[in-house]
Design an enzyme around this catalytic site. Sequence first.
Site, PDB file in Angstrom:
ATOM      1  N   VAL A  16     -23.309  35.689 -40.026  1.00 23.04           N
ATOM      2  CA  VAL A  16     -22.541  35.683 -41.280  1.00 23.04           C
ATOM      3  C   VAL A  16     -23.489  35.753 -42.478  1.00 23.04           C
ATOM      4  CG1 VAL A  16     -20.937  34.362 -42.729  1.00 23.04           C
ATOM      5  CG2 VAL A  16     -20.634  34.387 -40.239  1.00 23.04           C
ATOM      6  N   CYS A 132     -11.711  33.043 -40.009  1.00 19.86           N
ATOM      7  CA  CYS A 132     -11.510  34.498 -40.005  1.00 19.86           C
ATOM      8  C   CYS A 132     -10.114  34.908 -39.527  1.00 19.86           C
ATOM      9  CB  CYS A 132     -12.571  35.174 -39.142  1.00 19.86           C
ATOM     10  SG  CYS A 132     -12.924  34.302 -37.616  1.00 19.86           S
ATOM     11  N   HIS A 258     -11.458  41.214 -35.239  1.00 19.25           N
ATOM     12  CA  HIS A 258     -10.401  40.474 -34.557  1.00 19.25           C
ATOM     13  C   HIS A 258      -9.085  41.252 -34.706  1.00 19.25           C
ATOM     14  CE1 HIS A 258     -13.210  37.309 -34.175  1.00 19.25           C
ATOM     15  NE2 HIS A 258     -12.685  36.392 -34.949  1.00 19.25           N
TER      16      HIS A 258
END
Length: 352
Positions: A16, A132, A258
């Site tokens: 990240v 997320c 995702h």
Amino acid sequence: MPRKYNVAVAGATGAVGKTMIRVLEERDFPVGEVRFLASERSEGKVLSFRGEPVTVHKLDHGSFEGIDIALFSAGGDRSIMFAPSAARAGAVVIDNSSAWRMDPDVPLVVPEVNPGAIAGYKAKGIIANPNCSTIQMVVALKPLYDFAGIERIVVSTYQAVSGTGQKAIDELERQVRQWARRREEGRRDEPMGYVGRYEFNAYPHQIAFNCLPHIDRFNSNGYTKEEMKMVNETRKILEDDSILVSATAVRVPVFFSHSEAINIRFKRPVSAEKARELLSAAPGVKVVDDPLNNVYPLALDAEGQDFTLVGRIREDISQENGLDIWVVADNIRKGAATNAVQIAEVLIRDFM
Ligand code: NAP
Ligand code: 3JN
């Protein structure tokens, strides 16, 4: 001369952190001094920012003197320990971990959804970035929520290994390479997804060619922490504790992005056509929905960009006021790094 801001990145060497650095560069954030922080393992490493070398320092309580904005992605324990020190030194912390998300004195922000909540940062000097899986879900739900209200959400996630960090990205690659090597060696008598030969550390099972209905630890109610983050964070961001949410979070052998299958029951009817119209006008959303031509959101298409892709928009045949949608976003960018930098952009534009 427009003002510049001194920015620290805690966790600068991680999946990240590295992406936050790239996003600060890409979006031309007005950075004065930049300070990269990580564990003592990385002390002295040299990273680059806008083509200039920047040495990594060990994260410590004294790391934040003169810093205006501190972006944290070094894990929850470090956020608990060091975010208050950063705030005391005068920085506004934008934290990627779950450590502060549910604190009533810490705003939990997705700029497309609740930018006004940033005003609450003054209480503790900390702003939390949601999980997320929550971020991409609320970006897609917000325009629908504003139109018809939401009673209940049932969501299943298909989460990329990058959500676990660099070690899990490396593990999936290693397992796939081992599998390919064995096939090349002619071991074609073994079952295709042969389990038990590939070393695993990042997860309790082999991730290559597998789906694990297990993200983060299990709670006593049978849900995982990841699933309960989606429940609690969605209610906080939409400021509506009446919304019912049931989530199943699944890790899949995808590197980035995702995907989520979301079933929503609204308070009032929303046709698929109306939903498409609302989503097409929503900030941060790209409608990708032409299934007859095999067009729908895909993890590989979301990778590397910042839109939340929404498709497979259809009316639920099993209940009144129901819709089904399929939502995909890059978990490291919109799900973490980009969302944090977008918060910083609103912060300096409207609040600092
Ligand atoms: P990662 O690739 O494993 O990177 C972890 C980073 O934290 C590295 O920079 C590491 O430094 C640093 N770190 C670890 N222990 C430290 C210590 N004791 N002191 C200082 N720095 C330390 O993990 P990641 O995927 O980037 O995730 C990092 C964190 O971001 C997660 O733990 C989570 O809280 C958050 N996150 C949030 C989301 C989201 O949904 N918004 C998604 C993913 C991650 P070294 O390289 O020196 O070890
Ligand atoms: O697993 C994923 O796909 C997302 C992971 C997020 C994550 C990983 C480790 C610790 C978090 C998070 O952001 O909720 C945390 C945390 O609890 O801080």
